[in-house]
Design a protein around this motif. Structure first.
Motif, mmCIF file in Angstrom:
data_model
loop_
_atom_site.group_PDB
_atom_site.id
_atom_site.type_symbol
_atom_site.label_atom_id
_atom_site.label_comp_id
_atom_site.label_asym_id
_atom_site.label_seq_id
_atom_site.Cartn_x
_atom_site.Cartn_y
_atom_site.Cartn_z
ATOM 1 N N CYS A 1 -5.308 -0.118 10.409
ATOM 2 C CA CYS A 1 -5.409 1.256 10.633
ATOM 3 C C CYS A 1 -4.435 1.939 11.016
ATOM 4 C CB CYS A 1 -6.394 0.976 12.081
ATOM 5 S SG CYS A 1 -6.864 2.685 12.854
ATOM 6 N N VAL A 2 -3.312 1.601 11.680
ATOM 7 C CA VAL A 2 -1.971 2.013 11.878
ATOM 8 C C VAL A 2 -1.228 2.776 10.525
ATOM 9 C CG1 VAL A 2 0.376 2.045 12.742
ATOM 10 C CG2 VAL A 2 -1.665 1.025 14.195
ATOM 11 N N LEU A 3 -1.378 1.806 9.611
ATOM 12 C CA LEU A 3 -0.650 1.933 8.360
ATOM 13 C C LEU A 3 -1.696 3.202 7.619
ATOM 14 C CD1 LEU A 3 1.570 1.737 6.070
ATOM 15 C CD2 LEU A 3 0.027 0.074 5.366
ATOM 16 N N ILE A 4 -2.682 3.294 7.530
ATOM 17 C CA ILE A 4 -3.541 4.235 6.852
ATOM 18 C C ILE A 4 -3.575 5.730 7.702
ATOM 19 C CG2 ILE A 4 -5.749 4.749 6.096
ATOM 20 C CD1 ILE A 4 -4.745 2.512 4.598
ATOM 21 N N THR A 5 -3.273 5.389 8.909
ATOM 22 C CA THR A 5 -3.212 6.619 9.606
ATOM 23 C C THR A 5 -1.800 7.491 9.290
ATOM 24 O OG1 THR A 5 -4.340 5.858 11.439
ATOM 25 C CG2 THR A 5 -2.723 7.683 12.080
ATOM 26 N N MET A 6 -0.767 6.474 9.328
ATOM 27 C CA MET A 6 0.705 7.166 8.874
ATOM 28 C C MET A 6 0.592 7.730 7.516
ATOM 29 S SD MET A 6 3.292 4.496 10.538
ATOM 30 C CE MET A 6 2.898 3.266 9.688
ATOM 31 N N VAL B 1 0.774 -1.284 -0.050
ATOM 32 C CA VAL B 1 -0.004 0.017 -0.010
ATOM 33 C C VAL B 1 0.688 1.235 -0.006
ATOM 34 C CG1 VAL B 1 -1.793 1.334 1.285
ATOM 35 C CG2 VAL B 1 -1.942 -1.300 0.980
ATOM 36 N N PRO B 2 1.853 1.312 0.718
ATOM 37 C CA PRO B 2 2.714 2.490 0.846
ATOM 38 C C PRO B 2 3.341 2.819 -0.464
ATOM 39 C CG PRO B 2 3.077 1.401 2.683
ATOM 40 C CD PRO B 2 2.432 0.528 2.167
ATOM 41 N N LEU B 3 3.581 1.652 -1.326
ATOM 42 C CA LEU B 3 4.360 1.706 -2.731
ATOM 43 C C LEU B 3 3.320 2.478 -3.574
ATOM 44 C CD1 LEU B 3 6.315 -1.357 -3.074
ATOM 45 C CD2 LEU B 3 7.058 0.618 -2.253
ATOM 46 N N VAL B 4 2.091 2.198 -3.629
ATOM 47 C CA VAL B 4 0.898 2.771 -4.255
ATOM 48 C C VAL B 4 0.764 4.233 -4.087
ATOM 49 C CG1 VAL B 4 -1.514 2.854 -5.088
ATOM 50 C CG2 VAL B 4 -0.264 0.473 -4.529
ATOM 51 N N SER B 5 0.895 4.619 -2.958
ATOM 52 C CA SER B 5 0.776 5.950 -2.538
ATOM 53 C C SER B 5 2.004 6.810 -2.865
ATOM 54 C CB SER B 5 0.501 6.102 -0.923
ATOM 55 O OG SER B 5 0.235 7.331 -0.353
ATOM 56 N N LEU B 6 3.226 6.076 -2.626
ATOM 57 C CA LEU B 6 4.319 7.021 -2.942
ATOM 58 C C LEU B 6 4.475 6.934 -4.668
ATOM 59 C CD1 LEU B 6 7.102 8.143 -2.213
ATOM 60 C CD2 LEU B 6 7.997 5.688 -2.484
ATOM 61 N N SER B 7 3.859 5.952 -5.263
ATOM 62 C CA SER B 7 3.887 6.190 -6.863
ATOM 63 C C SER B 7 2.850 7.296 -7.109
ATOM 64 C CB SER B 7 3.301 5.087 -7.234
ATOM 65 O OG SER B 7 4.304 3.876 -7.023
ATOM 66 N N CYS B 8 1.749 7.463 -6.378
ATOM 67 C CA CYS B 8 0.898 8.707 -6.817
ATOM 68 C C CYS B 8 1.477 10.036 -6.444
ATOM 69 C CB CYS B 8 -0.439 8.490 -5.774
ATOM 70 S SG CYS B 8 -1.408 7.029 -6.175
ATOM 71 N N ALA B 9 2.269 9.875 -5.321
ATOM 72 C CA ALA B 9 2.836 11.278 -5.066
ATOM 73 C C ALA B 9 3.961 11.596 -5.764
ATOM 74 C CB ALA B 9 3.424 11.122 -3.574
ATOM 75 N N GLY B 10 4.697 10.595 -6.406
ATOM 76 C CA GLY B 10 5.791 10.822 -7.368
ATOM 77 C C GLY B 10 5.144 11.330 -8.598
ATOM 78 N N LEU B 11 4.037 10.900 -9.070
ATOM 79 C CA LEU B 11 3.345 11.006 -10.429
ATOM 80 C C LEU B 11 2.919 12.552 -10.456
ATOM 81 C CD1 LEU B 11 2.118 10.084 -13.094
ATOM 82 C CD2 LEU B 11 0.137 9.574 -11.637
ATOM 83 N N LEU B 12 2.226 12.966 -9.324
ATOM 84 C CA LEU B 12 1.854 14.387 -8.933
ATOM 85 C C LEU B 12 3.091 15.269 -8.906
ATOM 86 C CD1 LEU B 12 -1.059 14.073 -6.383
ATOM 87 C CD2 LEU B 12 -1.347 14.206 -8.913
ATOM 88 N N TYR B 13 4.226 14.960 -8.401
ATOM 89 C CA TYR B 13 5.372 15.731 -8.502
ATOM 90 C C TYR B 13 5.795 15.775 -9.820
ATOM 91 C CZ TYR B 13 9.734 17.480 -6.942
ATOM 92 O OH TYR B 13 11.082 18.261 -6.593
ATOM 93 N N ALA B 14 6.021 14.901 -10.365
ATOM 94 C CA ALA B 14 6.533 14.987 -11.833
ATOM 95 C C ALA B 14 5.574 15.895 -12.574
ATOM 96 C CB ALA B 14 6.680 13.571 -12.521
ATOM 97 N N ILE B 15 4.358 15.718 -12.647
ATOM 98 C CA ILE B 15 3.501 16.688 -13.382
ATOM 99 C C ILE B 15 3.560 18.221 -12.951
ATOM 100 C CG2 ILE B 15 1.092 16.961 -14.083
ATOM 101 C CD1 ILE B 15 0.636 14.061 -13.731
#
Length: 387
Positions: free
Chosen positions: A120-125, A44-58
């Protein structure tokens, strides 16, 4: 003329990096979401990190290209503010994800609490990794003047004279998450090293105990052979274990005439008869031993495969953190000491920051077999659809 050629070259390089980053992030997101063996909590963090990287590149490097091609361009105030704010915020989000991944690895490897490993802990972080940069970078972009910085050749507030305006968000959104990630990986390394040493020490102790037991058995057999009237207990026990006699109902008889029975229900009538040997009926040992050995091998194989998978994931995450450090920390340090850094160094730092997003999918593919197979499956489907 040389400066103009350098700017054009930087614009072309960043353009290629942006295209590779967008394709790589999209490929990672689609692969993890569509492959059943990758739809796990750890990814799950890899998907979220990829979304952040995609937005950062654009929103970041894609706009830098226009600044490099037109150094004298003055964008509208709203666009300049948006570029400065969203670029710094998304950079803080990337660092927050580095901390989230490091904490997740620490909870899995070094702790035994199931609550810390929960969804729950992972989603909160992850939510904190997204929200905190938006909050802490807002005062810097609201209170300070946002304009095109001639050194970094894009909109920003790096040249502001207010030192505290830069230090506070930098400490909360950049320095603390980065140092905490570094500490987590150091603790993981220390835990793994101690576990390895403990396993090696236990293996050596077991080997020493077996050697002592074996040598003691040999000495007992030698003493038994020297005294025919009193055979050794180890020899009799070994003989009874090696050569069991079969009973009439297919069970196996263990022990000799002096042994005591552990099955009182079957031998109640025989216990009152003097001189009759007491018998223990057990299941045939071959089947039991085969079943036990098979279960032990299956359990050990499953445990070893799980440990190998965890080591592989941890190594991939640590490599991801090392790549992030090499690509993003030089630019971060240069922004903090803005006045002492030449514009050429900022250009190189900008290219390195853009390169981080393109390298992440490559790290995933090189260090994770399942993600690599997912990449290949997606590309095969795309090529089959095109052709």
């Amino acid at each position: 003329m040389v400066i103009r050629a350098g700017l054009y070259s930087a614009a072309v390089v960043i353009g290629v990096i942006v295209v590779v980053t967008i394709l790589g992030c999209l490929l990672t997101i689609v692969t993890i979401l569509t492959r059943p063996n990758l739809r796990k909590l750890v990814n799950v963090p890899l998907v979220s990190l990829s979304c952040a990287g995609l937005l950062y590149a654009i929103c970041g490097p894609a706009l830098w290209i226009h600044h490099f091609l037109h150094p004298q361009w003055e964008p509208p105030v709203a666009l300049c503010w948006f570029e400065s704010y969203i670029t710094t915020v998304l950079f803080g989000v990337l660092i927050g994800h580095m901390l989230c991944i490091a904490l997740q690895r620490y909870f899995i490897v070094c702790t035994y609490s199931t609550r810390l490993k929960s969804t729950c802990v992972l989603i909160t972080m992850l939510l904190l990794a997204w929200l905190l940069p938006f909050v802490f970078f807002l005062p810097l972009n609201v209170l300070e003047e946002i304009k095109v910085d001639p050194k970094i050749m894009r909109c920003g507030s790096a040249g502001t004279t207010s030192l505290w305006a830069k230090i506070l968000p930098a400490i909360v959104s950049i320095i603390i998450p980065y140092v905490a990630s570094l500490v987590c990986y150091a603790l993981i390394q220390n835990h793994v090293r101690k576990s390895r040493n403990r396993v090696m020490a236990n293996a050596e102790n077991d080997a020493n105990r077996l050697a002592v037991a074996f040598s003691g058995g040999e000495r007992g057999d030698a003493c038994g052979k020297g005294d025919d009237a009193s055979p050794s207990t180890s020899t009799a026990t070994a003989h009874s274990l090696i050569s069991p006699r079969k009973a009439s109902d297919g069970g196996v008889w263990m022990g000799d005439d002096r042994s005591s029975s552990g099955d009182e229900e079957q031998n109640t009538g025989d216990q009152n008869k003097p001189g009759k040997p007491k018998v223990i009926f057990l299941a045939p040992p071959a089947a039991n031993h085969a079943r036990t050995d098979k279960q032990q091998r299956a359990s050990q194989g499953s445990s070893s495969q799980h440990n190998a998978a965890e080591r592989q994931i941890t190594k991939m995450m640590m490599t991801l953190f090392a790549v992030f450090t090499a690509c993003c920390m030089p630019m971060t340090l240069m922004v903090m000491i803005h006045d002492k850094v030449p514009s050429e160094a900022f250009m190189v730092g900008s290219i390195l920051m853009a390169l981080n997003g393109a390298l992440n999918p490559i790290v995933y593919g090189l260090m994770n077999k399942n993600i690599r197979q997912g990449y290949k499956h997606i590309w095969d489907r795309i090529l089959n659809y095109i052709t």
